[in-house]
Enzyme design. Structure first.
Site, mmCIF file in Angstrom:
data_model
loop_
_atom_site.group_PDB
_atom_site.id
_atom_site.type_symbol
_atom_site.label_atom_id
_atom_site.label_comp_id
_atom_site.label_asym_id
_atom_site.label_seq_id
_atom_site.Cartn_x
_atom_site.Cartn_y
_atom_site.Cartn_z
ATOM 1 N N ASP A 67 26.590 15.200 55.238
ATOM 2 C CA ASP A 67 27.030 13.303 55.632
ATOM 3 C C ASP A 67 27.956 12.979 55.154
ATOM 4 O O ASP A 67 28.083 13.473 53.837
ATOM 5 C CB ASP A 67 25.790 12.976 55.878
ATOM 6 C CG ASP A 67 25.020 13.125 54.977
ATOM 7 O OD1 ASP A 67 24.870 13.288 53.940
ATOM 8 O OD2 ASP A 67 23.357 12.551 55.003
ATOM 9 N N ASP A 136 12.262 6.456 55.809
ATOM 10 C CA ASP A 136 11.679 6.108 57.360
ATOM 11 C C ASP A 136 11.756 7.341 57.600
ATOM 12 O O ASP A 136 11.678 7.568 59.259
ATOM 13 C CB ASP A 136 12.863 4.665 57.964
ATOM 14 C CG ASP A 136 14.322 5.741 58.081
ATOM 15 O OD1 ASP A 136 14.828 6.422 57.392
ATOM 16 O OD2 ASP A 136 15.489 4.758 58.584
ATOM 17 N N HIS A 138 13.982 9.974 57.595
ATOM 18 C CA HIS A 138 15.460 10.645 58.139
ATOM 19 C C HIS A 138 15.911 11.899 57.883
ATOM 20 O O HIS A 138 15.873 11.834 56.199
ATOM 21 C CB HIS A 138 16.355 9.285 58.736
ATOM 22 C CG HIS A 138 17.180 9.004 56.911
ATOM 23 N ND1 HIS A 138 17.039 7.857 57.253
ATOM 24 C CD2 HIS A 138 17.379 9.424 55.892
ATOM 25 C CE1 HIS A 138 17.774 7.741 55.852
ATOM 26 N NE2 HIS A 138 18.362 8.804 55.614
ATOM 27 N N GLU A 143 18.935 8.939 62.152
ATOM 28 C CA GLU A 143 18.268 7.599 61.479
ATOM 29 C C GLU A 143 16.861 7.648 62.950
ATOM 30 O O GLU A 143 17.122 8.465 64.077
ATOM 31 C CB GLU A 143 18.637 6.466 62.005
ATOM 32 C CG GLU A 143 19.888 5.829 61.018
ATOM 33 C CD GLU A 143 19.460 5.586 59.889
ATOM 34 O OE1 GLU A 143 17.690 6.535 59.219
ATOM 35 O OE2 GLU A 143 20.291 4.658 59.285
HETATM 36 C C1 GLP Z 1 20.585 8.900 52.093
HETATM 37 C C2 GLP Z 1 21.259 10.671 52.111
HETATM 38 C C3 GLP Z 1 20.083 11.767 52.650
HETATM 39 C C4 GLP Z 1 19.046 11.358 51.419
HETATM 40 C C5 GLP Z 1 18.130 10.289 51.724
HETATM 41 C C6 GLP Z 1 17.614 9.671 50.648
HETATM 42 O O1 GLP Z 1 20.135 8.322 53.506
HETATM 43 N N1 GLP Z 1 22.040 10.528 54.041
HETATM 44 O O2 GLP Z 1 20.423 12.955 53.213
HETATM 45 O O3 GLP Z 1 17.172 12.589 51.850
HETATM 46 O O4 GLP Z 1 19.332 9.417 51.578
HETATM 47 O O5 GLP Z 1 18.205 9.800 49.739
HETATM 48 P P1 GLP Z 1 17.422 9.767 48.508
HETATM 49 O O6 GLP Z 1 17.123 11.185 47.328
HETATM 50 O O7 GLP Z 1 18.028 8.890 47.196
HETATM 51 O O8 GLP Z 1 15.639 8.906 48.448
#
Ligand code: GLP
Length: 262
Positions: A67, A136, A138, A143
């Site tokens: 993404d 959440d 995802h 989402e």
């Molecule tokens: C974002 C990214 C996800 C990732 C999530 C959690 O939303 N798009 O791919 O898994 O953050 O991030 P973190 O690893 O910083 O908790």
């Protein structure tokens, strides 16, 4: 689903990196799906170490990132382009032309997303997709409420995600509200999935994803539908799993695993 509970974040990162390395050693031209966020940083650091110290070769590897924020240019310090360059690409030998990350600045989202999907197929599909998980539940930026059949598209971020990711920006209002993300359906087509989660703030999402019903409100629960997924957790992220002892027992008694000396 194989659930691997590791004693620490560091060990989780090393074990996950070994999976990636063993794929590259058997298939040097593998197609890797990559994730951003704070979670996979340790995994990337270990891959960089393996490249520098053990000669792990990326010269034939192709990558697709999950993404990117809409509106951030590639050189923006909070863009996922920037993140990947800093944490992996500038340290290993993946040819520039083999790297794919959704564009944050395309003016034709629909055409771009169609091209991204096509490009994944042209490259033979993703062999191993690395994933994190949002608080959440995802995966990527799918989402709650995202179709489990969704494809690469533009997605509006949920308030929770904007809040969670605000820590990377100067202020919450700076967090983009749209992203281009691979869909859940796109992710499920990868041959293998490898999800990482650490920390207590992920424990509930992890429980819902692994032991809850498969539903679009927790898009990580779609991993339950995949025949080859591995979930690497630290103790804190595994803290709410009902079957934690069983997952540990399975790991200790893997068929073919050497028996401990007595
Ligand atoms: C974002 C990214 C996800 C990732 C999530 C959690 O939303 N798009 O791919 O898994 O953050 O991030 P973190 O690893 O910083 O908790």
């Amino acid at each position: 689903m194989e659930v691997i509970i590791c004693p620490s974040y560091e060990e989780m990162s090393i074990m996950a990196a070994r999976e990636v390395a063993s794929l590259l050693n058997t298939k040097p031209n593998a197609v890797l799906g990559l994730a951003t966020g704070s979670t996979p940083r340790g995994l990337y650091a270990e891959l960089v170490r393996m490249h520098k110290e053990e000669g792990l070769d990326f010269s034939q590897v192709t990558t697709f990132n999950l993404d990117e924020y809409v509106g951030l240019p590639d050189d923006h310090p909070q863009s996922y382009h920037y993140f990947m360059r800093e944490h992996l690409f500038k340290h290993v030998n993946i040819p520039e032309q083999n790297i794919h990350i959704p564009s944050g600045t395309t003016r034709n989202h629909v055409a771009f997303c169609e091209w991204y999907e096509r490009r994944i197929k042209e490259c033979g599909g993703i062999d191993l997709q690395i994933l994190g998980i949002g608080a959440d539940g995802h995966i990527a930026f799918n989402e709650p409420g995202s179709s489990l059949g969704s494809r690469t598209r533009i997605k509006t971020l949920a308030a929770q995600t904007i809040k969670d990711n605000a820590r990377f920006f100067e202020k919450e209002e700076d967090v983009p509200i749209y992203a281009i993300t691979m869909g859940v359906g796109t992710i499920l087509e990868a041959r293998r999935l490898l999800l990482l989660a650490n920390g207590e703030n992920k424990a509930e999402a992890v429980r819902n994803a692994i032991e809850g019903p498969v539903c679009s409100m927790v898009t990580a629960s779609a991993l339950q539908l995949h025949p080859r997924s591995m979930i690497f957790l630290d103790e804190a992220a595994a803290g709410k799993l009902q079957m934690a002892d069983y997952y540990k027992w399975v790991q200790q008694n893997k068929p073919g695993a050497p028996k401990p000396e007595v």
